[in-house]
Enzyme design. Structure first.
Site, PDB file in Angstrom:
ATOM      1  N   ARG A 168       3.316  -8.151   8.661  1.00  0.00           N
ATOM      2  CA  ARG A 168       2.143  -7.224   8.382  1.00  0.00           C
ATOM      3  C   ARG A 168       0.973  -8.046   7.654  1.00  0.00           C
ATOM      4  O   ARG A 168      -0.469  -7.910   8.101  1.00  0.00           O
ATOM      5  CB  ARG A 168       2.546  -6.239   7.288  1.00  0.00           C
ATOM      6  CG  ARG A 168       3.440  -5.211   8.053  1.00  0.00           C
ATOM      7  CD  ARG A 168       4.072  -4.197   6.831  1.00  0.00           C
ATOM      8  NE  ARG A 168       4.993  -5.180   6.320  1.00  0.00           N
ATOM      9  CZ  ARG A 168       6.416  -4.666   5.907  1.00  0.00           C
ATOM     10  NH1 ARG A 168       6.649  -3.466   6.369  1.00  0.00           N
ATOM     11  NH2 ARG A 168       6.956  -5.362   5.223  1.00  0.00           N
ATOM     12  N   ALA A 249       2.704 -17.559   0.398  1.00  0.00           N
ATOM     13  CA  ALA A 249       3.986 -16.886   0.733  1.00  0.00           C
ATOM     14  C   ALA A 249       4.765 -16.902  -0.419  1.00  0.00           C
ATOM     15  O   ALA A 249       4.940 -15.983  -1.411  1.00  0.00           O
ATOM     16  CB  ALA A 249       4.420 -17.579   2.019  1.00  0.00           C
ATOM     17  N   ARG A 250       5.296 -18.102  -0.479  1.00  0.00           N
ATOM     18  CA  ARG A 250       6.415 -18.411  -1.609  1.00  0.00           C
ATOM     19  C   ARG A 250       6.176 -19.881  -1.857  1.00  0.00           C
ATOM     20  O   ARG A 250       6.308 -20.537  -1.040  1.00  0.00           O
ATOM     21  CB  ARG A 250       8.045 -18.022  -1.538  1.00  0.00           C
ATOM     22  CG  ARG A 250       8.182 -16.581  -1.473  1.00  0.00           C
ATOM     23  CD  ARG A 250       8.282 -16.188  -3.180  1.00  0.00           C
ATOM     24  NE  ARG A 250       8.344 -14.459  -3.359  1.00  0.00           N
ATOM     25  CZ  ARG A 250       7.391 -13.829  -3.341  1.00  0.00           C
ATOM     26  NH1 ARG A 250       6.198 -14.139  -3.225  1.00  0.00           N
ATOM     27  NH2 ARG A 250       7.831 -12.296  -3.458  1.00  0.00           N
ATOM     28  N   GLU A 279       7.476 -22.381  -9.884  1.00  0.00           N
ATOM     29  CA  GLU A 279       6.533 -21.515 -10.696  1.00  0.00           C
ATOM     30  C   GLU A 279       7.382 -20.889 -11.833  1.00  0.00           C
ATOM     31  O   GLU A 279       8.232 -20.230 -11.868  1.00  0.00           O
ATOM     32  CB  GLU A 279       5.391 -21.026  -9.894  1.00  0.00           C
ATOM     33  CG  GLU A 279       6.316 -19.526  -9.384  1.00  0.00           C
ATOM     34  CD  GLU A 279       5.440 -18.867  -8.151  1.00  0.00           C
ATOM     35  OE1 GLU A 279       4.771 -19.278  -7.554  1.00  0.00           O
ATOM     36  OE2 GLU A 279       5.393 -17.670  -8.491  1.00  0.00           O
ATOM     37  N   HIS A 297      -0.259 -16.949  -8.618  1.00  0.00           N
ATOM     38  CA  HIS A 297       0.593 -16.161  -7.730  1.00  0.00           C
ATOM     39  C   HIS A 297      -0.207 -14.742  -7.936  1.00  0.00           C
ATOM     40  O   HIS A 297       0.491 -13.540  -8.331  1.00  0.00           O
ATOM     41  CB  HIS A 297       1.895 -15.904  -8.274  1.00  0.00           C
ATOM     42  CG  HIS A 297       3.014 -15.364  -7.464  1.00  0.00           C
ATOM     43  ND1 HIS A 297       4.254 -15.685  -7.122  1.00  0.00           N
ATOM     44  CD2 HIS A 297       2.672 -14.304  -6.362  1.00  0.00           C
ATOM     45  CE1 HIS A 297       4.857 -15.011  -6.311  1.00  0.00           C
ATOM     46  NE2 HIS A 297       4.035 -14.052  -5.605  1.00  0.00           N
TER      47      HIS A 297
HETATM   48  C1  DGY Z   1       5.175 -10.027  -3.504  1.00  0.00           C
HETATM   49  O1  DGY Z   1       5.017  -8.791  -3.594  1.00  0.00           O
HETATM   50  O2  DGY Z   1       6.164 -10.345  -2.666  1.00  0.00           O
HETATM   51  C2  DGY Z   1       4.241 -10.963  -4.279  1.00  0.00           C
HETATM   52  O3  DGY Z   1       4.355 -12.085  -3.704  1.00  0.00           O
HETATM   53  C3  DGY Z   1       4.586 -10.721  -5.695  1.00  0.00           C
HETATM   54  O4  DGY Z   1       5.688 -11.401  -5.974  1.00  0.00           O
END
Ligand code: DGY
Length: 338
Positions: A168, A249-250, A279, A297
């Site tokens: 999405r 993303a992460r 992090e 973030h």
């Molecule tokens: C999510 O909603 O995945 C954002 O990165 C907050 O953690």
């Protein structure tokens, strides 16, 4: 940790845990129906503390900072639902949660546009060197307008945007790119339907082709053991020296040390990072560089969206505790209609 104070009525109320600070009005509303153990001090619980806090509660609102696994659940014999206030749920060991018979939920959709907006903001700040320019002014280095001796960036219009992870949020980024006259290519575990590709005017390519041809690469894929270091030394070497890399993303999807090397040696132009390996610590090698834009973030961090995320997590929790299917249930096999 605080426990809601009306102990007389609390005696009849189910106990829940709110593992991190939430909006006070949302907490007050929860306290009408539940005995709430809350953490408005917002200190991250240690695994031992989390395990202790989960013992004896029927539901828990948590965030990506709380790892929910077999160890955390060891004493959580009454727990029915663990509701993440986050769309990503790599903090969940889903098989362990499912084995424990606990429902797991997340907060999709409500943050899609806010996060896609931020992806674009970070892309623009990075490609056009906005934060670097601001530091330059604050340091008193701006003494004249100059054709060549001002921070020269990279254009978005007319460039090729490569999106890795076309869920999405990735599709939201692609749709924004259309307004900037960008060509969009993408790579994803599975190809989008023809209709979805058309809606984003996006073409599917291999990861290698994307890295070789994109002027800007945006990462929006979920973190898992399989996506760990999707971008490492080898992948960075495929990118153009003029390219930017954006990670919303992460942490862990990018090898931050390899990225710092590529940025330092200018084998890529710049990076914009909202997430980091380990992090809130940031690799010190990244902190030394001016061609990286850093954000803590915050891709989903608007007041409206964070409230919507909390509200959806509470809807999930209330549904599960009321015997209804939570709107964003991850492990459907645990739900048994009453
Ligand atoms: C999510 O909603 O995945 C954002 O990165 C907050 O953690």
């Amino acid at each position: 940790m605080n426990t809601s104070t009306n102990t007389q009525t609390n005696a009849q109320k189910p106990k829940i845990l709110v593992a991190r600070a939430i909006f006070p009005e949302a907490l007050a509303k929860l306290e009408e129906s539940f005995e709430v153990r809350s953490n408005q001090a917002d200190q991250i619980l240690t695994p031992e503390e989390l395990k202790k806090e989960l013992a004896g509660v029927v539901g828990a609102l948590v965030t990506g900072s709380e790892r929910i696994d077999a160890q955390a659940l060891a004493q959580a014999k009454d727990l029915k639902i663990v509701a993440n206030i986050s769309v990503g749920y790599n903090n969940f060991d889903v098989p362990a949660i499912t084995t424990a018979g606990v429902m797991a939920t997340n907060t999709p959709d409500v943050l899609t546009d806010t996060t896609a907006d931020f992806g674009f903001a970070l892309l623009m700040a990075t490609a056009r060197r906005i934060t670097e320019s601001e530091h330059w002014i604050r340091a008193g280095k701006w003494d004249k307008w100059s054709i060549v001796n001002n921070p020269l960036g990279m254009d978005l219009h007319g460039s090729t945007l490569g999106i890795i992870g076309m869920g999405r949020i990735g599709q939201g980024v692609a749709k924004r790119a259309l307004g900037f006259g960008m060509k969009v290519i993408y790579h994803n575990r599975s190809r989008l339907s023809e209709a979805d590709e058309k809606a984003c005017a996006a073409s599917y390519v291999s990861k290698e082709e994307l890295l070789r041809t994109a002027d800007h690469v945006v990462l929006v894929l979920p973190y898992s053991a399989q996506s760990h270091h999707t971008i490492g030394e080898k992948e960075l070497a495929l990118m153009k020296p003029t390219a930017t890399l954006i990670n919303i993303a992460r942490g862990g999807i990018v090898d931050d040390l390899a990225l710092a090397k590529a940025l330092r040696e200018k084998t890529i132009f710049a990076a914009g990072l909202d997430v980091f390996e380990g992090e809130p610590s940031v690799n010190p090698e990244l902190l030394k560089l001016s061609n990286v834009v850093l954000a803590p973030h915050i891709a989903s961090a608007t007041e409206k969206t964070r409230r919507a995320m909390v509200d959806l997590a509470i809807d999930n929790l209330r549904a599960a505790l009321g015997g209804k299917k939570p709107p964003s249930l991850i492990n459907a096999e645990v739900f048994k209609a009453e």
